[in-house]
Write a protein that holds these residues in place. Structure first.
Motif, PDB file in Angstrom:
ATOM      1  N   ARG A 204      -1.002   7.780  -3.995  1.00  0.00           N
ATOM      2  CA  ARG A 204      -0.800   6.353  -4.220  1.00  0.00           C
ATOM      3  C   ARG A 204       0.279   6.112  -5.273  1.00  0.00           C
ATOM      4  NH1 ARG A 204      -7.281   5.193  -4.460  1.00  0.00           N
ATOM      5  NH2 ARG A 204      -7.604   4.613  -2.252  1.00  0.00           N
ATOM      6  N   ALA A 211      -2.043   0.342  -1.962  1.00  0.00           N
ATOM      7  CA  ALA A 211      -2.876  -0.198  -0.880  1.00  0.00           C
ATOM      8  C   ALA A 211      -2.736   0.591   0.414  1.00  0.00           C
ATOM      9  CB  ALA A 211      -2.523  -1.661  -0.626  1.00  0.00           C
ATOM     10  N   GLU A 214      -6.728   3.333   1.729  1.00  0.00           N
ATOM     11  CA  GLU A 214      -7.880   2.524   1.335  1.00  0.00           C
ATOM     12  C   GLU A 214      -9.135   3.392   1.226  1.00  0.00           C
ATOM     13  OE1 GLU A 214     -10.487  -1.304   2.977  1.00  0.00           O
ATOM     14  OE2 GLU A 214      -8.817  -0.501   4.144  1.00  0.00           O
ATOM     15  N   TYR A 221     -11.749   7.727   3.582  1.00  0.00           N
ATOM     16  CA  TYR A 221     -10.479   7.031   3.385  1.00  0.00           C
ATOM     17  C   TYR A 221      -9.846   6.690   4.742  1.00  0.00           C
ATOM     18  CZ  TYR A 221     -10.887   8.959  -1.340  1.00  0.00           C
ATOM     19  OH  TYR A 221     -11.341   9.310  -2.586  1.00  0.00           O
ATOM     20  N   VAL A 224      -3.868   2.305   5.759  1.00  0.00           N
ATOM     21  CA  VAL A 224      -3.609   0.932   6.203  1.00  0.00           C
ATOM     22  C   VAL A 224      -2.124   0.824   6.459  1.00  0.00           C
ATOM     23  CG1 VAL A 224      -3.746  -1.510   5.626  1.00  0.00           C
ATOM     24  CG2 VAL A 224      -5.528   0.070   4.823  1.00  0.00           C
TER      25      VAL A 224
END
Length: 228
Positions: A204, A211, A214, A221, A224
């Motif tokens: 990330r 985001a 997720e 997990y 997205v």
């Protein structure tokens, strides 16, 4: 398997070497960062794993890890007393494949050694083919293991790439933690779960897209897919 143990405490090294030898490892002991780097020259013996203690007398352990990664693809397991997530992410960013926090259980250490030593064989098959994945600004080249965001190359460790590639192959689908650990780390050992969390946090941060991955509470997990 040949293993390079980088540890400045001779008593700790002797005890650990004896345990590793009983489990079939051929251990070479380096007492400093410089000794470790000398042992990893191309013409030297090949090692299956480097077990790197960060508390070295001559160089910072993180610095040694970075130098090791520049000259060899041998898996590196960091041994550290620093349990905070930032320290772990820093180690992973430098190319470490895993970490063990002191004090550790011998069984845990052995499981992690076996897990990372298997990754080289499976990496080649996991990313075979000539396909690429594009998710908005994120472009993943499977054959070359290269990831770009808006055309900028993002430097990922082996496990970070494998984790991202796995999630990206099925955007929106929830991958259970156990499934991810099985696919990426090739083990069912429960202790790998904390390593998974650190790798997700590192991804990330590196992609600067918090985001993108997720967390599905209590399950696992999913990726997205961002807008194009």
């Amino acid at each position: 398997m040949r293993l390079l143990l980088v540890e400045d405490d001779n008593h700790v090294a002797a005890a650990l070497s004896a345990i590793l030898a009983r489990h079939g490892f051929d251990v070479t002991h380096a007492r400093s960062g410089e000794e470790a780097l000398q042992a990893l020259v191309p013409e030297g013996p090949g090692f299956g794993v480097v077990l790197l203690d960060l508390g070295l007398p001559d160089q910072d352990g993180y610095e040694v890890c970075g130098k090791i990664r520049k000259r060899t693809g041998t898996p590196v397991i960091m041994v550290t007393a620093r349990s905070d997530v930032r320290s772990r992410i820093h180690g992973l960013n430098l190319g470490a494949d895993d970490y063990v926090v002191k004090p550790y259980d011998t069984g845990e250490l052995l499981a992690r050694i076996h897990a990372v030593s298997r990754r080289t064989v499976h990496e080649d098959t996991a990313t075979s083919g000539d396909s690429a994945l594009r998710l908005g600004p994120v472009h993943i080249e499977l054959p070359t293991r290269q990831v770009t965001v808006d055309g900028t190359v993002i430097q990922l460790t082996r496990k970070e790439f494998d984790l991202l590639a796995l999630l990206a192959q099925r955007p929106g689908v929830v991958f259970r933690r156990e499934q991810i650990i099985s696919e990426v780390w090739r083990t069912s050992w429960e202790g790998t779960g904390r390593t998974l969390e650190v790798h997700v946090a590192s991804l990330r941060a590196k992609l600067r897209m918090p985001a993108l991955i997720e967390t599905v509470r209590g399950v696992g997990y999913r990726l997205v897919a961002p807008a194009a």
